[in-house]
Motif scaffolding. Sequence first.
Motif, mmCIF file in Angstrom:
data_model
loop_
_atom_site.group_PDB
_atom_site.id
_atom_site.type_symbol
_atom_site.label_atom_id
_atom_site.label_comp_id
_atom_site.label_asym_id
_atom_site.label_seq_id
_atom_site.Cartn_x
_atom_site.Cartn_y
_atom_site.Cartn_z
ATOM 1 N N LEU A 112 0.794 -1.226 0.000
ATOM 2 C CA LEU A 112 0.000 0.000 0.000
ATOM 3 C C LEU A 112 0.824 1.272 0.000
ATOM 4 O O LEU A 112 0.410 2.283 -0.555
ATOM 5 C CB LEU A 112 -0.933 0.014 1.219
ATOM 6 C CG LEU A 112 -1.961 -1.117 1.287
ATOM 7 C CD1 LEU A 112 -2.759 -1.021 2.580
ATOM 8 C CD2 LEU A 112 -2.894 -1.068 0.090
ATOM 9 N N TYR A 113 2.017 1.239 0.618
ATOM 10 C CA TYR A 113 2.778 2.473 0.783
ATOM 11 C C TYR A 113 4.090 2.487 0.004
ATOM 12 O O TYR A 113 4.858 3.432 0.085
ATOM 13 C CB TYR A 113 3.076 2.713 2.272
ATOM 14 C CG TYR A 113 1.832 2.730 3.117
ATOM 15 C CD1 TYR A 113 0.846 3.698 2.920
ATOM 16 C CD2 TYR A 113 1.614 1.761 4.093
ATOM 17 C CE1 TYR A 113 -0.308 3.707 3.677
ATOM 18 C CE2 TYR A 113 0.458 1.765 4.862
ATOM 19 C CZ TYR A 113 -0.502 2.740 4.655
ATOM 20 O OH TYR A 113 -1.645 2.737 5.405
ATOM 21 N N GLY A 114 4.367 1.430 -0.724
ATOM 22 C CA GLY A 114 5.556 1.425 -1.552
ATOM 23 C C GLY A 114 6.845 1.138 -0.820
ATOM 24 O O GLY A 114 7.928 1.348 -1.377
ATOM 25 N N THR A 115 6.766 0.694 0.420
ATOM 26 C CA THR A 115 7.984 0.347 1.136
ATOM 27 C C THR A 115 8.458 -1.037 0.713
ATOM 28 O O THR A 115 7.670 -1.866 0.281
ATOM 29 C CB THR A 115 7.768 0.357 2.663
ATOM 30 O OG1 THR A 115 6.666 -0.488 2.980
ATOM 31 C CG2 THR A 115 7.510 1.749 3.172
ATOM 32 N N ALA A 116 9.743 -1.245 0.847
ATOM 33 C CA ALA A 116 10.309 -2.566 0.595
ATOM 34 C C ALA A 116 10.667 -3.178 1.928
ATOM 35 O O ALA A 116 11.097 -2.480 2.836
ATOM 36 C CB ALA A 116 11.560 -2.443 -0.280
ATOM 37 N N GLY A 117 10.474 -4.467 2.073
ATOM 38 C CA GLY A 117 10.827 -5.057 3.358
ATOM 39 C C GLY A 117 10.329 -6.471 3.507
ATOM 40 O O GLY A 117 9.541 -6.958 2.686
ATOM 41 N N ASP A 118 10.803 -7.107 4.575
ATOM 42 C CA ASP A 118 10.405 -8.488 4.818
ATOM 43 C C ASP A 118 10.780 -8.863 6.246
ATOM 44 O O ASP A 118 11.701 -8.280 6.824
ATOM 45 C CB ASP A 118 11.111 -9.419 3.845
ATOM 46 C CG ASP A 118 10.409 -10.761 3.701
ATOM 47 O OD1 ASP A 118 9.326 -10.929 4.305
ATOM 48 O OD2 ASP A 118 10.935 -11.626 2.982
ATOM 49 N N ILE A 119 10.041 -9.816 6.806
ATOM 50 C CA ILE A 119 10.410 -10.422 8.086
ATOM 51 C C ILE A 119 11.225 -11.661 7.767
ATOM 52 O O ILE A 119 10.852 -12.435 6.884
ATOM 53 C CB ILE A 119 9.156 -10.819 8.886
ATOM 54 C CG1 ILE A 119 8.421 -9.579 9.353
ATOM 55 C CG2 ILE A 119 9.526 -11.677 10.086
ATOM 56 C CD1 ILE A 119 7.143 -9.891 10.074
ATOM 57 N N PHE A 120 12.343 -11.843 8.434
ATOM 58 C CA PHE A 120 13.094 -13.066 8.193
ATOM 59 C C PHE A 120 12.805 -14.075 9.296
ATOM 60 O O PHE A 120 12.521 -13.709 10.435
ATOM 61 C CB PHE A 120 14.595 -12.801 8.058
ATOM 62 C CG PHE A 120 15.240 -12.139 9.244
ATOM 63 C CD1 PHE A 120 15.646 -12.880 10.352
ATOM 64 C CD2 PHE A 120 15.467 -10.771 9.246
ATOM 65 C CE1 PHE A 120 16.256 -12.274 11.434
ATOM 66 C CE2 PHE A 120 16.081 -10.158 10.333
ATOM 67 C CZ PHE A 120 16.470 -10.903 11.425
ATOM 68 N N THR A 121 12.854 -15.336 8.928
ATOM 69 C CA THR A 121 12.639 -16.396 9.903
ATOM 70 C C THR A 121 13.777 -16.378 10.924
ATOM 71 O O THR A 121 14.945 -16.312 10.541
ATOM 72 C CB THR A 121 12.598 -17.770 9.214
ATOM 73 O OG1 THR A 121 11.563 -17.756 8.226
ATOM 74 C CG2 THR A 121 12.304 -18.874 10.219
ATOM 75 N N PRO A 122 13.483 -16.385 12.221
ATOM 76 C CA PRO A 122 14.546 -16.383 13.243
ATOM 77 C C PRO A 122 15.534 -17.517 13.023
ATOM 78 O O PRO A 122 15.179 -18.587 12.523
ATOM 79 C CB PRO A 122 13.762 -16.567 14.543
ATOM 80 C CG PRO A 122 12.399 -16.078 14.255
ATOM 81 C CD PRO A 122 12.140 -16.429 12.816
ATOM 82 N N TYR A 123 16.773 -17.263 13.398
ATOM 83 C CA TYR A 123 17.805 -18.281 13.217
ATOM 84 C C TYR A 123 18.724 -18.322 14.433
ATOM 85 O O TYR A 123 18.759 -17.400 15.245
ATOM 86 C CB TYR A 123 18.609 -18.021 11.944
ATOM 87 C CG TYR A 123 19.329 -16.687 11.902
ATOM 88 C CD1 TYR A 123 20.618 -16.531 12.423
ATOM 89 C CD2 TYR A 123 18.717 -15.580 11.312
ATOM 90 C CE1 TYR A 123 21.267 -15.316 12.384
ATOM 91 C CE2 TYR A 123 19.366 -14.356 11.270
ATOM 92 C CZ TYR A 123 20.642 -14.223 11.796
ATOM 93 O OH TYR A 123 21.285 -13.013 11.762
#
Length: 335
Positions: free
Chosen positions: A301-312
């Motif tokens: 919706l806002y044009g941001t780039a990003g992601d949650i990574f799986t904990p390691y």
Amino acid sequence: MKTGVTILSERPQGNWENFPLQVRCQDKTFYFSLANPSSSEWLPTITDVGKKRQSCEFRFFSSQEGFVFERLHEMLNAYIPDLSVKVDPLLREFIKNAEKQNALHLAAEVGLIPDSESPLSMDIMGRILQEKVVLPDGTPLLYTDENLQVVITMRCENNELHIHVRNRGILEKSKQDIIAKKIELGKRLARFDLRQEFEMKTYPLCKEEIEHLLSYEYTPSEREKLWPFAFEEDFDEYWMISPYFLLIGSGTHTSFFPYYATVHGQLRIVQKQLYHIEEGKYSAGMGYIQSAFIIESNRSLYGTAGDIFTPYQQDDEVVSGFVIGFPSLDIVFSV
């Protein structure tokens, strides 16, 4: 193993200036506590850190005091204006998980539980984080091991802000797989929301998608078993009269996420009761689902780039977090 801890109902009187929130910004280190929740040099420094896209590191034993998140929000907004509003729920979820793991280790060290994998009641966990579990000399258990701090690092790379949350712990492969699945579910929910904003499909056209979303948590047979204990209406009737689809039918779009969360929560309650799942071993699991939903929604919706990574796993620590920023733009001028 330490013994003789006392569990208090009120926070003990004492001055714990040796255990503040600590923030390192390049060559400067700031210390914050109840007696010193801010600093005259703080805001100019973080503004400079944000503009120059430098790294910083937060260390604290507990986020119970309001100034911890205030300082975190100020740093986030120094990197990207108003970023804290978008990512506050994510950050709180990751910090809550990190504090929980650290509290389990502390409880095991003093014999409150057999080991750090054992259940610990939410009440005792809260008292540890609020300095209400103390040693014979009056020192809160919370401050007895400097290695059991939550450590948050923020750094900029390729026009993105990388936020990592570290705590002591062991992440089993099975748990890692479960979290990865919840992250994917959160993304699917966000994409469903976005499509609905434009397509406005009624329930019959969304039935298969909703069944698929629930299949991330329950097999069809599990859902059929739990459903009658959670709701009076059968599955189709429940969704047909759901306020979500009544609004969709009238041409009004609203987020599907709260409605999914309600069903998820009710089914989890029934599951806990039917299978007698212990409190300390039970998690509703909505934290990672919601966090992934937020990141994916912001990106769409806002044009941001990003992601949650799986904990390691990294040595004896668990690392969780996310990446958020803005897509790079390549501008080509032609003559």
